[in-house]
Design a protein around this motif. Structure first.
Motif, PDB file in Angstrom:
ATOM      1  N   SER A  66      31.966  68.587  48.052  1.00  6.24           N
ATOM      2  CA  SER A  66      31.881  68.797  46.703  1.00  6.24           C
ATOM      3  C   SER A  66      30.905  70.005  46.236  1.00  6.24           C
ATOM      4  CB  SER A  66      31.133  67.433  45.950  1.00  6.24           C
ATOM      5  OG  SER A  66      29.808  67.251  46.401  1.00  6.24           O
ATOM      6  N   PHE A  67      31.076  70.314  45.115  1.00  6.07           N
ATOM      7  CA  PHE A  67      30.035  71.271  44.332  1.00  6.07           C
ATOM      8  C   PHE A  67      29.329  70.496  43.722  1.00  6.07           C
ATOM      9  CE2 PHE A  67      34.281  71.398  42.508  1.00  6.07           C
ATOM     10  CZ  PHE A  67      34.169  71.043  41.298  1.00  6.07           C
ATOM     11  N   ASP A  68      28.268  71.342  42.972  1.00  4.42           N
ATOM     12  CA  ASP A  68      27.360  70.749  42.011  1.00  4.42           C
ATOM     13  C   ASP A  68      27.480  70.985  40.581  1.00  4.42           C
ATOM     14  OD1 ASP A  68      25.003  69.710  40.472  1.00  4.42           O
ATOM     15  OD2 ASP A  68      23.622  70.679  41.969  1.00  4.42           O
ATOM     16  N   LEU A  69      28.089  69.872  40.018  1.00  2.00           N
ATOM     17  CA  LEU A  69      28.466  70.115  38.470  1.00  2.00           C
ATOM     18  C   LEU A  69      27.217  70.263  37.674  1.00  2.00           C
ATOM     19  CD1 LEU A  69      31.536  67.327  38.156  1.00  2.00           C
ATOM     20  CD2 LEU A  69      31.651  69.638  37.788  1.00  2.00           C
ATOM     21  N   ILE A  70      25.960  69.743  37.927  1.00  2.00           N
ATOM     22  CA  ILE A  70      25.097  69.882  37.184  1.00  2.00           C
ATOM     23  C   ILE A  70      24.607  71.612  37.174  1.00  2.00           C
ATOM     24  CG2 ILE A  70      22.515  69.470  36.843  1.00  2.00           C
ATOM     25  CD1 ILE A  70      23.129  66.435  37.547  1.00  2.00           C
ATOM     26  N   GLU A  71      24.639  71.903  38.355  1.00  2.00           N
ATOM     27  CA  GLU A  71      24.320  73.492  38.215  1.00  2.00           C
ATOM     28  C   GLU A  71      25.358  74.332  37.565  1.00  2.00           C
ATOM     29  OE1 GLU A  71      24.528  77.207  41.566  1.00  2.00           O
ATOM     30  OE2 GLU A  71      25.349  75.292  42.027  1.00  2.00           O
ATOM     31  N   LEU A  72      26.611  73.852  37.961  1.00  2.00           N
ATOM     32  CA  LEU A  72      27.642  74.599  36.984  1.00  2.00           C
ATOM     33  C   LEU A  72      27.395  74.466  35.479  1.00  2.00           C
ATOM     34  CD1 LEU A  72      30.936  73.951  38.969  1.00  2.00           C
ATOM     35  CD2 LEU A  72      29.258  75.840  39.102  1.00  2.00           C
ATOM     36  N   ASN A  73      27.147  73.311  35.065  1.00  2.00           N
ATOM     37  CA  ASN A  73      26.895  73.074  33.411  1.00  2.00           C
ATOM     38  C   ASN A  73      25.639  73.832  33.186  1.00  2.00           C
ATOM     39  OD1 ASN A  73      29.147  71.579  33.084  1.00  2.00           O
ATOM     40  ND2 ASN A  73      28.168  69.897  31.949  1.00  2.00           N
ATOM     41  N   LYS A  74      24.601  73.947  33.971  1.00  2.00           N
ATOM     42  CA  LYS A  74      23.585  75.113  33.521  1.00  2.00           C
ATOM     43  C   LYS A  74      23.860  76.319  33.487  1.00  2.00           C
ATOM     44  CE  LYS A  74      19.686  72.008  35.382  1.00  2.00           C
ATOM     45  NZ  LYS A  74      18.509  71.814  36.193  1.00  2.00           N
ATOM     46  N   ARG A  75      24.802  76.845  34.576  1.00  2.00           N
ATOM     47  CA  ARG A  75      25.287  78.049  34.206  1.00  2.00           C
ATOM     48  C   ARG A  75      25.942  78.378  33.150  1.00  2.00           C
ATOM     49  NH1 ARG A  75      24.646  81.265  38.756  1.00  2.00           N
ATOM     50  NH2 ARG A  75      23.891  80.482  40.665  1.00  2.00           N
ATOM     51  N   ALA A  76      26.783  77.390  32.794  1.00  2.00           N
ATOM     52  CA  ALA A  76      27.711  77.467  31.469  1.00  2.00           C
ATOM     53  C   ALA A  76      26.632  77.613  30.195  1.00  2.00           C
ATOM     54  CB  ALA A  76      28.640  76.165  31.393  1.00  2.00           C
ATOM     55  N   ALA A  77      25.607  76.639  30.189  1.00  2.00           N
ATOM     56  CA  ALA A  77      24.909  76.915  29.104  1.00  2.00           C
ATOM     57  C   ALA A  77      24.259  78.269  28.879  1.00  2.00           C
ATOM     58  CB  ALA A  77      23.659  76.154  29.287  1.00  2.00           C
ATOM     59  N   ASN A  78      23.719  78.909  30.015  1.00  2.00           N
ATOM     60  CA  ASN A  78      23.285  80.338  29.874  1.00  2.00           C
ATOM     61  C   ASN A  78      24.376  81.215  29.572  1.00  2.00           C
ATOM     62  OD1 ASN A  78      20.484  81.036  31.424  1.00  2.00           O
ATOM     63  ND2 ASN A  78      21.352  78.941  32.225  1.00  2.00           N
ATOM     64  N   ASN A  79      25.775  81.012  29.961  1.00  2.00           N
ATOM     65  CA  ASN A  79      26.720  81.832  29.370  1.00  2.00           C
ATOM     66  C   ASN A  79      27.009  81.512  27.879  1.00  2.00           C
ATOM     67  OD1 ASN A  79      28.940  81.287  32.084  1.00  2.00           O
ATOM     68  ND2 ASN A  79      27.248  82.726  31.918  1.00  2.00           N
ATOM     69  N   ILE A  80      26.653  80.216  27.552  1.00  2.00           N
ATOM     70  CA  ILE A  80      26.687  79.975  25.846  1.00  2.00           C
ATOM     71  C   ILE A  80      25.849  80.826  25.125  1.00  2.00           C
ATOM     72  CG2 ILE A  80      26.726  78.131  24.317  1.00  2.00           C
ATOM     73  CD1 ILE A  80      28.156  76.447  26.539  1.00  2.00           C
ATOM     74  N   ASP A  81      24.561  80.657  25.632  1.00  2.00           N
ATOM     75  CA  ASP A  81      23.430  81.171  25.250  1.00  2.00           C
ATOM     76  C   ASP A  81      23.699  82.837  24.986  1.00  2.00           C
ATOM     77  OD1 ASP A  81      20.406  81.854  24.476  1.00  2.00           O
ATOM     78  OD2 ASP A  81      20.424  82.770  26.471  1.00  2.00           O
ATOM     79  N   ALA A  82      23.935  83.530  26.007  1.00  2.00           N
ATOM     80  CA  ALA A  82      24.373  84.856  26.141  1.00  2.00           C
ATOM     81  C   ALA A  82      25.109  85.174  25.028  1.00  2.00           C
ATOM     82  CB  ALA A  82      24.809  85.401  27.428  1.00  2.00           C
TER      83      ALA A  82
END
Length: 363
Positions: free
Chosen positions: A300-316
């Motif tokens: 598996s990949f880390d869904l929590i990490e991916l959501n944190k990255r998504a949050a940074n995209n949303i912020d930008a």
């Protein structure tokens, strides 16, 4: 609120010299002084609250869409640790739900009329950003080229929503969970290590994503000289539907199962683990959460990490960035999880080398 009180107290202190002037006025009695004081202080106290009202007016709108999950989970205080991670990161970046960020969630309850109808409703509401996960991303491409969309999806280039991972070029950005054909081969080889006698692979997948994943999985299976049979699910499939799907795999001769990753299969991991266990079918999942829920193994990949990255995209994007200029992140790190208790129940021998290489072991 503490800052507001300090501001108000400062304003009151600044009114005192003014009140002293009125105390020397020949027409000023106690009643007049009281009126003046209340008028000035009332205005001073209004300052911080006027600022709060302005902040609310300027709040941004984020629409989140996950048709397989309860809408109550798609918020900062929901039960899902994955979604809590998203909103915790947004808060760290200065976007706070209920203050300067309005979150409009579209989950399982809002998706009863179908994926496309819900997607159309979201687009027509014109939020500042859409965060969407799972299959169906191309539907949004057909509906809008203007609203920024952050997504966690399969290969965005193959889906036609990005020109390249490095420079998407349109209104999409986010993360790709598709590490290429090799990831399916890796999962298949891990499952075969656990089940050396595997003679036919069964795949449990969403119908809407099977067209995307099928060629990759079949190519990996062909390399391993394994035939493949599939049971396809719809979003919102009932427990009876899941049971029928698993029974079909067994009836078709599959003696091991690959559960293809999607929000739908993640949400129903405990049920899937229970059903394949009852049918004595060893299965490999795409989420560690499935192993915690009783599944045999996961790569598996880390869904929590991916959501944190998504949050940074949303912020930008909320700060003015163009989504087409924000590179798609591609998952490269995977972890192996094994549930030894489930292995014993399935009477599956776990090779010691597999135990040593696992990142997470559940006893």
């Amino acid at each position: 609120m503490i800052r507001s009180s300090l501001v108000a107290n400062q304003a009151i202190r600044e009114t005192l010299p003014v009140l002293n002037l009125f105390s020397n006025c020949p027409y000023s009695g106690a009643r007049m002084r009281r009126r003046v004081f209340l008028g000035i202080v009332g205005g001073a106290l209004a300052w911080p609250f006027a600022g709060t009202a302005q902040q609310s007016t300027n709040s941004k709108r984020l629409a989140v869409f996950s048709p397989s999950e309860p809408s109550a989970d798609l918020h900062e205080r929901g039960e899902s640790k994955v979604w809590r991670a998203l909103f915790a990161e947004l808060r760290r970046l200065g976007h706070i739900e209920g203050q300067n960020l309005k979150v409009e969630s579209y989950g399982r309850e809002q998706s009863t009329s179908g994926f496309e109808a819900t997607a159309m409703e979201i687009v027509h509401s014109k939020p500042d950003v859409i965060f969407q996960i799972g299959p169906g991303t191309p539907v949004f491409k057909k509906l809008t080229s203007r609203i920024p969309i952050v997504t966690i999806t399969a290969d965005p280039v193959r889906l036609g929503i990005a020109e390249s991972l490095a420079h998407p070029g349109g209104n999409f950005t986010g993360a790709s969970i598709d590490a290429g054909p090799s990831i399916h081969g890796k999962r298949l080889s891990l499952l075969r290590e656990m089940v050396p006698a595997m003679s036919k692979l069964g795949c449990l997948a969403l119908r809407s994503q099977w067209e995307t994943f099928s060629p990759l999985i079949r190519a990996a299976a062909e390399t391993a000289n394994l035939p493949v049979t599939a049971s396809l699910l719809e979003i919102g499939t009932s427990e009876a539907g899941y049971r029928a799907a698993v029974e079909k795999l067994s009836g078709d001769g599959a003696n091991a199962v690959m559960v293809v990753d999607s929000p739908e299969t993640l949400q129903n991991s405990p049920l899937i683990a229970k059903l394949v266990g009852e049918m004595k079918l060893p299965a490999i999942f795409s989420f560690a959460e499935a192993v915690e829920a009783g599944g045999l193994m996961a790569y598996s990949f880390d869904l929590i990490e991916l959501n944190k990255r998504a949050a940074n995209n949303i912020d930008a994007i909320l700060r003015g960035a163009n989504p087409g200029d924000i590179p798609f992140y591609q998952v490269t790190k995977f972890e192996l999880s094994i549930n030894l208790k489930t292995a014993r129940q399935l009477e599956v021998f776990v090779p010691p080398a597999l135990v040593v290489s696992a990142d997470k072991i559940i006893e």
